[in-house]
Design an enzyme around this catalytic site. Structure first.
Site, PDB file in Angstrom:
ATOM      1  N   SER A 112      -7.028  -9.427  29.573  1.00 22.23           N
ATOM      2  CA  SER A 112      -7.021  -8.353  30.566  1.00 22.23           C
ATOM      3  C   SER A 112      -8.200  -8.576  31.523  1.00 22.23           C
ATOM      4  CB  SER A 112      -7.155  -7.012  29.851  1.00 22.23           C
ATOM      5  OG  SER A 112      -7.174  -6.000  30.806  1.00 22.23           O
ATOM      6  N   GLY A 113      -7.919  -8.621  32.810  1.00 26.61           N
ATOM      7  CA  GLY A 113      -8.981  -8.815  33.801  1.00 26.61           C
ATOM      8  C   GLY A 113      -9.235 -10.277  34.139  1.00 26.61           C
ATOM      9  N   THR A 117      -2.656 -10.692  37.598  1.00 28.47           N
ATOM     10  CA  THR A 117      -1.922  -9.965  38.640  1.00 28.47           C
ATOM     11  C   THR A 117      -2.267 -10.507  40.031  1.00 28.47           C
ATOM     12  OG1 THR A 117      -1.865  -8.060  37.205  1.00 28.47           O
ATOM     13  CG2 THR A 117      -1.416  -7.657  39.515  1.00 28.47           C
ATOM     14  N   ASN A 161     -10.918  -3.955  33.383  1.00 26.39           N
ATOM     15  CA  ASN A 161     -10.429  -4.325  34.709  1.00 26.39           C
ATOM     16  C   ASN A 161     -10.265  -3.058  35.537  1.00 26.39           C
ATOM     17  OD1 ASN A 161      -8.945  -5.207  36.909  1.00 26.39           O
ATOM     18  ND2 ASN A 161      -7.357  -6.232  35.698  1.00 26.39           N
ATOM     19  N   SER A 164      -6.254  -2.527  36.212  1.00 27.91           N
ATOM     20  CA  SER A 164      -5.548  -3.127  35.074  1.00 27.91           C
ATOM     21  C   SER A 164      -4.073  -2.728  35.073  1.00 27.91           C
ATOM     22  CB  SER A 164      -6.220  -2.656  33.791  1.00 27.91           C
ATOM     23  OG  SER A 164      -5.547  -3.189  32.696  1.00 27.91           O
ATOM     24  N   SER A 165      -3.200  -3.723  34.912  1.00 30.25           N
ATOM     25  CA  SER A 165      -1.764  -3.418  34.860  1.00 30.25           C
ATOM     26  C   SER A 165      -1.469  -2.801  33.500  1.00 30.25           C
ATOM     27  CB  SER A 165      -0.939  -4.686  34.992  1.00 30.25           C
ATOM     28  OG  SER A 165      -1.558  -5.593  35.854  1.00 30.25           O
ATOM     29  N   GLY A 390      -2.612  -8.410  29.627  1.00 30.21           N
ATOM     30  CA  GLY A 390      -3.329  -9.440  28.871  1.00 30.21           C
ATOM     31  C   GLY A 390      -3.743  -8.954  27.487  1.00 30.21           C
ATOM     32  N   GLU A 392      -5.634  -7.558  24.493  1.00 27.46           N
ATOM     33  CA  GLU A 392      -6.633  -6.475  24.512  1.00 27.46           C
ATOM     34  C   GLU A 392      -7.255  -6.244  23.153  1.00 27.46           C
ATOM     35  OE1 GLU A 392      -5.160  -3.727  28.270  1.00 27.46           O
ATOM     36  OE2 GLU A 392      -4.744  -3.012  26.258  1.00 27.46           O
TER      37      GLU A 392
HETATM   38  N1  ADP Z   1      -8.404 -15.159  42.819  1.00 27.45           N
HETATM   39  C1  ADP Z   1      -9.202 -14.093  42.853  1.00 27.45           C
HETATM   40  N2  ADP Z   1     -10.065 -13.944  43.869  1.00 27.45           N
HETATM   41  C2  ADP Z   1     -10.880 -12.877  43.925  1.00 27.45           C
HETATM   42  N3  ADP Z   1     -10.913 -11.910  42.984  1.00 27.45           N
HETATM   43  C3  ADP Z   1     -10.071 -12.005  41.940  1.00 27.45           C
HETATM   44  C4  ADP Z   1      -9.165 -13.094  41.826  1.00 27.45           C
HETATM   45  N4  ADP Z   1      -8.457 -12.927  40.687  1.00 27.45           N
HETATM   46  C5  ADP Z   1      -8.901 -11.771  40.143  1.00 27.45           C
HETATM   47  N5  ADP Z   1      -9.865 -11.209  40.879  1.00 27.45           N
HETATM   48  C6  ADP Z   1     -10.589  -9.963  40.618  1.00 27.45           C
HETATM   49  O1  ADP Z   1     -10.423  -9.631  39.257  1.00 27.45           O
HETATM   50  C7  ADP Z   1      -9.815  -8.365  39.112  1.00 27.45           C
HETATM   51  C8  ADP Z   1      -8.875  -8.389  37.933  1.00 27.45           C
HETATM   52  O2  ADP Z   1      -7.810  -9.251  38.202  1.00 27.45           O
HETATM   53  P1  ADP Z   1      -6.326  -8.949  37.716  1.00 27.45           P
HETATM   54  O3  ADP Z   1      -5.469  -9.941  38.332  1.00 27.45           O
HETATM   55  O4  ADP Z   1      -6.011  -7.530  37.923  1.00 27.45           O
HETATM   56  O5  ADP Z   1      -6.455  -9.199  36.154  1.00 27.45           O
HETATM   57  P2  ADP Z   1      -5.337  -9.153  35.049  1.00 27.45           P
HETATM   58  O6  ADP Z   1      -4.043  -8.896  35.713  1.00 27.45           O
HETATM   59  O7  ADP Z   1      -5.395 -10.471  34.410  1.00 27.45           O
HETATM   60  O8  ADP Z   1      -5.724  -8.078  34.138  1.00 27.45           O
HETATM   61  C9  ADP Z   1      -9.126  -8.115  40.427  1.00 27.45           C
HETATM   62  O9  ADP Z   1      -9.030  -6.751  40.674  1.00 27.45           O
HETATM   63  C10 ADP Z   1     -10.041  -8.800  41.396  1.00 27.45           C
HETATM   64  O10 ADP Z   1     -11.121  -7.976  41.712  1.00 27.45           O
HETATM   65 MG    MG Z   2      -2.761  -7.296  35.531  1.00 27.71          MG
END
Ligand code: ADP
Ligand code: MG
Length: 1139
Positions: A112-113, A117, A161, A164-165, A390, A392
């Site tokens: 997660s994070g 996404t 996060n 977080s989804s 992700g 957790e």
């Molecule tokens: N490629 C990226 N560039 C900049 N920031 C990113 C990138 N990927 C993730 N982040 C940062 O990390 C945070 C969490 O990413 P996210 O994709 O929501 O995580 P996950 O879906 O794996 O839980 C995002 O809100 C963003 O702030």
């Molecule tokens: Mg996500």
């Protein structure tokens, strides 16, 4: 040490000792891998390849690697030439789909994070970019804009996060011929419990905060909302808003924009916000403990507000929350609920409302993004993108974490099967010499959860069916069955429902408290029936729907109960609580739905060619520039990255069978080859590929071989295309030259023919009369005697008396010198505009008349566009507004204006507008579409506007299209001051009709005709209205566009004489009469007297018939009659020559 060749082989900028692809390292261990990743990360290089797998480390900061330049750079290019990038994976998935015709899937995993996404969004955007043209209805923008919508309702801030989804999704993008057709989203297990409670430091779903930040005061009142702190379900309402009110406000605006753009109506949106308010108000219903384990409502105001919003009596709602009814032996028995049970009933209803609205959103999005044309679905291909929640591991891990972690376990299993198991099995089967790579197989863990009948979920379902079972008894059963397993640890304290599972990604301690209730997910008895009579259509629809075995919602196509019935039931104030007609699928628990949906997902993904993206989190604190070695190495370890690198280095990632391989690369072989080992070998030798293996049925290739082969193939194709081009050009030029000469000759022949025609006809007529006179003079039995003697009949007319035969018409495709017709009305967008015309919206039906006619467009405008912003506050049309003018006219108006000069015009071909504006080299045209909620958008742009005025103002600040061109000054009208002469006169509330009738020639004109008869006259192509126009309307359209006259919608001038000459026909040359030509009727059934005038239908029936049967003239003309050009049957015959 990295191999020397690695940097050059993999292009991009790498510093000393660094590699873009870990599989190219000769020496490999955990430390080397970590060092590589760390040094790259410290240079803000977040992507690294492990063969064909992409590892992405979350930068937690914005990097300039997603700009337009990168988007373009990674389009259809070789991976090895550029630094690793998520866009390269998009390219690989898209190209493989297009080249092989096979479905692809991208599996994005990580904690997660970790960035799953964000990676999903980048991937989707880039795949959409790769489509050759932008298509119908701004579909691409809709697909992209679904995201803010899903995130608002499905994401929340957690300790891991900020975005977080709280649900999993599998997005399928559907294509045909490389062009996106539509999309479909599957959702997995929304964490509904978050609606009613959140852990410390966490928030509810974003939507609630967005509403408080973004709704106006009036809207807040309308939805009966006060302030964020007043709601129990928002544990830290105001403090959260204080921190990020502006951010939430912007997000709210983006959400509304996204809903408008995707196609949610104003009513949909209202209903959705209202349900959110019901959920919050419901959460504020609190209870008092009563006597004998009963309870009563403590907060009447909240009860009343909630009931009013739902549209039911407060008393009814109260009884649903505080009592339970069952039917026993035909008698209704009411049981009081304790305070705790009443709170559970309330929370269950709130969760059900939220969860079903979420499913409905997915449903609605899917229907809005579904491929438009059913016939196109058949042979479409797909790219699926999986973004699940992700792994957790919190302080307290409940049922939701259990499901989330099982999903991750399943995904790791999928990865292992593809990367290790199946690959190594194939080496064995196909006799490839390969040193086995040992990997951590998580099958036992999956079995622990999913096995039947003794798996954690099966046992949970079993316990959920016992009313007396408790969470403790459930955990007791787990201990009993799994106590001795390697991956399960029972709690030492048997009085607590705790247990530990050693997941592939680490140990997680679960708290079994609440497992049974969450799994049952039951609603108070009769709650479904109660909500079905809600006055809110959305609530009614979502509770009429059935839930499938995977937990998705199947909406009823027709409304279950009419408004009237619902009103009656609401007024009666009573719903049967024991009828038990609830539409939730009885007996399908949450874990069963989850298991089913996981199985379906795996089935889908197993039919695709997978691409893997591994997201890595550099630290726990969401911090940029902070790479924590231990934290990262743990993730690399449990995801099996070291083993993966090994198998990519030593193994063969690409394993097509001989058939597939030879089919795809046969052009690389010099001669004809078989679809067998030999054929495959010949291709590989010809392409100079090193290090492959040939198995018993397959070719074993390294992941980079495919790029090498494709590269070579492309070069051959390019060369072949070039040859074809040169050859075709040569052949075509010769053909065109011949056709031109032929046409010239034909034209001359036709002219000669016509010059000779009168004298020939006079001669023929004279001879006919002479013959007839001679015939009259013959003795009575002359003809009988002739018939008996069977003398061949002499032609009555000598061939040399006839005009020369008409040549057959030249090929229809013959290129003419004259300009193509300016049929610029319908065809609003040329290829340069990159936007094809979209199908005309069907939403208005035939209400305004036939769409595509001027009269209908005028009615549509007058009746629906009062608030379009086309008029200013004084009620006058804006300077940039033009009426129904053509694209060509708009270009004329703008051509000599400054760059950025623009106008908005009403379309005639559809109910909508077009925006035309001047850029440096030409005039560009964009469609303006109206969303389902009645707002306006430049098709292809992401921003929706309340009015045309807003749209114009916005695009004077923010550019349009890829070049971001701005609108500057409005293009005014070029008529004088008389409004009635402006091109929008038809659209004015007064005298439009009149203005249409008496219009200056420079605008739009037709004099003295009814509106239906009117023909639009383009100022640059004005022709006087002629009596011939009616005839010309009947030419087939192909003929019109070549002739340059009588074009659809334009006043036709007198026909071009040359044209008419070519197409003259005698009535009997009508193809309908063709049988006469081959089977002529008797000659003189009733001889005409000399001097008798020939009838209007083409004169004597005899003469032309005879001409047909006996001369090549008739046949020549018959051939011309077959041409589609000569089907103008109403064309008058040529005048007869004077006698
Ligand atoms: N490629 C990226 N560039 C900049 N920031 C990113 C990138 N990927 C993730 N982040 C940062 O990390 C945070 C969490 O990413 P996210 O994709 O929501 O995580 P996950 O879906 O794996 O839980 C995002 O809100 C963003 O702030
Ligand atoms: Mg996500």
């Amino acid at each position: 040490m990295p191999r020397q060749s690695s940097a050059s082989a993999l292009g991009g900028s790498v510093v000393d000792g660094e590699v873009n692809d870990l599989a190219t390292l000769t020496h490999l261990d955990e430390a080397v891998m970590l060092r590589q990743m760390k040094t790259r990360y410290q240079r803000d290089v977040i992507y690294t390849y492990v063969g064909d797998i992409l590892v992405a480390i979350n930068p937690f900061k914005q990097l300039k690697i997603y700009d337009r330049e990168s988007v373009t750079k990674y389009k259809r290019t070789k991976k090895a030439l550029l630094p690793p990038h998520i866009y390269a994976i998009a390219d690989a998935a898209y190209s493989t789909m297009v080249d092989s015709g096979k479905n692809q899937c991208c599996v994005i995993s990580g904690e997660s994070g970790a960035g799953k996404t964000e990676s999903t969004k980048l991937l989707i955007n880039q795949v959409i970019e790769l489509c050759p043209t932008k298509t119908t209805m701004g579909l691409e923008q809709k697909i992209i804009q679904v995201n803010p919508l899903l995130e608002a309702f499905g994401n929340a801030q957690t300790v891991m996060n900020d975005n977080s989804s709280r649900f999993g999704k599998y997005i399928q993008l559907k294509f045909k011929g490389g062009q996106v057709l539509g999309a479909k989203i599957n959702e997995y297990l929304l964490e509904k419990s978050r609606v009613v409670s959140q852990s410390v430091g966490e928030e509810n779903f974003h939507i609630f905060y967005y509403m408080f930040a973004g709704l106006s005061k009036e809207e807040m009142q309308q939805y009966r909302l006060t302030n964020a702190d007043s709601y129990r379900y928002l544990s830290q309402g105001e403090s959260c808003l204080r921190k990020r009110r502006k951010e939430c406000q912007d997000a709210f605006n983006d959400l509304v924009n996204a809903m408008d753009l995707v196609g949610f109506t104003e009513e949909n949106q209202n209903n959705m916000f209202q349900v959110m308010s019901i959920v919050l108000n419901m959460g504020n219903i609190e209870f008092n403990e009563g006597a004998n384990d009963s309870s009563s409502v403590k907060t009447f105001d909240s009860l009343k507000t909630t009931a009013e919003l739902v549209g039911i009596e407060p008393k009814v709602l109260e009884s649903f929350l505080t009592t339970h009814e069952t039917m026993t032996a035909g008698e209704v028995i009411t049981i009081n609920l304790t305070k705790q049970k009443a709170e559970d009933a309330r929370d269950a209803m709130a969760k059900a409302l939220y969860g079903r609205v979420f499913s409905w959103i997915i449903n609605r999005v899917n229907s809005l993004l579904a491929p438009q044309d059913d016939s196109q679905r058949g042979d479409s291909t797909q790219i699926g993108i999986l973004d699940i929640f992700g792994f957790e591991h919190f302080e307290k891990n409940s049922f939701e974490q259990c499901c989330i972690n099982v999903a991750n376990e399943q995904l790791q299993f999928f990865f292992n099967e593809h990367i290790f198991k199946w690959e190594q099995e194939e080496y064995r089967k196909e006799g490839i010499d390969f040193k086995e790579i040992v990997y951590l197989d998580n099958k036992p863990l999956l079995s622990l959860f999913l096995e039947k009948p003794i798996g954690l979920f099966s046992l949970l379902d079993e316990e959920s069916r016992f009313p007396k079972a408790t969470d403790l008894s459930f955990v007791g059963k787990l201990n009993q069955h799994f106590g001795k397993l390697e991956h399960y640890v029972a709690s030492k304290d048997s009085r607590t429902p705790h247990f530990v599972v050693k997941h592939y990604a680490g140990e997680v301690k679960y708290d079994g408290d609440g497992f049974l209730e969450k799994n049952r997910d039951s609603l108070p008895s009769g709650a479904v029936e109660l909500l079905q009579i809600s006055k809110n259509d959305l609530i009614h629809d979502i509770f009429m729907a059935t839930l499938t075995r995977t937990g998705t919602m199947a909406l009823k196509s027709r409304r279950g109960r009419s408004r009237k019935t619902r009103n009656r039931l609401q007024a009666a104030g009573r719903v049967s609580r024991t009828a038990g007609k609830g539409t939730s699928l009885k007996g399908v628990t949450v874990s069963a739905q989850f298991k089913n949906s996981l199985t379906v997902l795996m089935e889908k993904m197993n039919q695709c060619n997978p691409h893997f993206i591994r997201c890595i989190k550099p630290n726990m604190g969401k911090r940029p520039n902070d790479f924590q070695d231990d934290f990262v190495i743990a993730q690399l370890r449990y995801t099996g990255m070291l083993e993966t690198t090994r198998i990519r280095r030593e193994g063969f990632a690409i394993r097509p069978d001989f058939n597939e391989f030879v089919n795809r690369f046969k052009h690389l072989a010099p001669l004809k080859i078989g679809q067998d080992a030999n054929g495959a070998r010949k291709i590989l030798q010809a392409a100079d590929i090193k290090g492959y293996h040939i198995g018993k049925t397959k070719v074993f290739l390294k992941y980079f071989h495919i790029d090498q082969l494709t590269d070579k193939l492309e070069r051959i194709h390019k060369a072949a295309t070039m040859w074809q081009k040169v050859l075709r050009g040569h052949v075509d030029r010769r053909r065109v030259k011949k056709l031109r000469e032929k046409a010239k000759q034909e034209k001359q022949q036709v002219a000669d023919f016509l010059v000779q025609l009168p004298s020939n006809l006079v001669n023929t007529s004279k001879r006919m009369q002479a013959i007839m006179a001679a015939d009259f003079k013959r003795p009575h039995d002359y003809f009988k005697a002739k018939a008996k003697a069977k003398e061949p009949a002499k032609p009555l007319i000598a061939l040399n008396d006839m005009p020369p035969p008409l040549p057959p018409l030249a090929d229809e495709k013959f290129p003419r010198d004259d300009d193509e017709d300016d049929d610029d009305d319908e065809d609003e967008f040329d290829e340069n505009d990159e936007v094809k015309p979209m199908p005309i919206s069907k939403k208005h039906g035939a209400k305004f008349g036939r769409e595509g006619t001027k009269a209908a467009s005028v009615r549509w405008f007058k009746e629906t566009q009062a608030k379009s912003g086309a008029k200013n506050e004084e009620g006058n049309f804006q300077d940039w507004f033009h009426g129904i003018i053509t694209r060509r006219r708009a270009e004329q108006l703008l051509t000599n204006k400054d760059i950025g000069a623009f106008l908005v015009r009403v379309s005639e071909s559809r109910f909508g507008y077009s925006l035309s504006f001047r850029v440096a080299t030409r005039v560009k045209h964009f469609m303006i579409d109206q969303t389902m909620s009645g707002k306006y958008i430049v098709v292809g742009e992401p921003k929706v506007h309340k009015s045309l005025h807003d749209l114009v103002v916005y695009h004077q600040r923010c550019g349009i299209g890829d070049e971001h061109e701005l609108l500057s000054v409005p293009c005014g009208q070029d008529s004088g001051d008389d409004e009635d002469e402006f091109d929008y006169a038809d659209l004015m509330d007064h005298g439009g009709e009149q203005a249409l009738m008496f219009r200056s020639p420079s605008s739009t004109s037709s004099i003295g005709q009814s509106p239906n008869m009117r023909r639009r006259v383009h100022s640059g192509h004005h022709r006087p209205v002629s009596t011939h126009s009616a005839q010309h309307q009947q030419f087939p359209s192909g003929t019109q566009s070549r002739g340059g006259t009588g074009s659809r919608g334009y006043a036709a001038g007198p026909p071009d004489p040359g044209y008419r000459q070519q197409h003259m026909m005698y009535p009997d040359e009508d193809p309908r009469n063709r049988r006469h030509a081959t089977n002529p009727p008797p000659m003189f059934s009733a001889p005409k007297l000399p001097g008798q005038r020939l009838g209007p239908g083409g004169g004597s029936p005899h003469m032309p018939q005879r001409m047909h049967s006996n001369s090549s003239v008739g046949q020549g003309q018959m051939r011309s009659a077959r041409s589609p050009r000569s089907t103008a049957r109403n064309e008058a015959p040529p005048p007869l020559p004077p006698r």
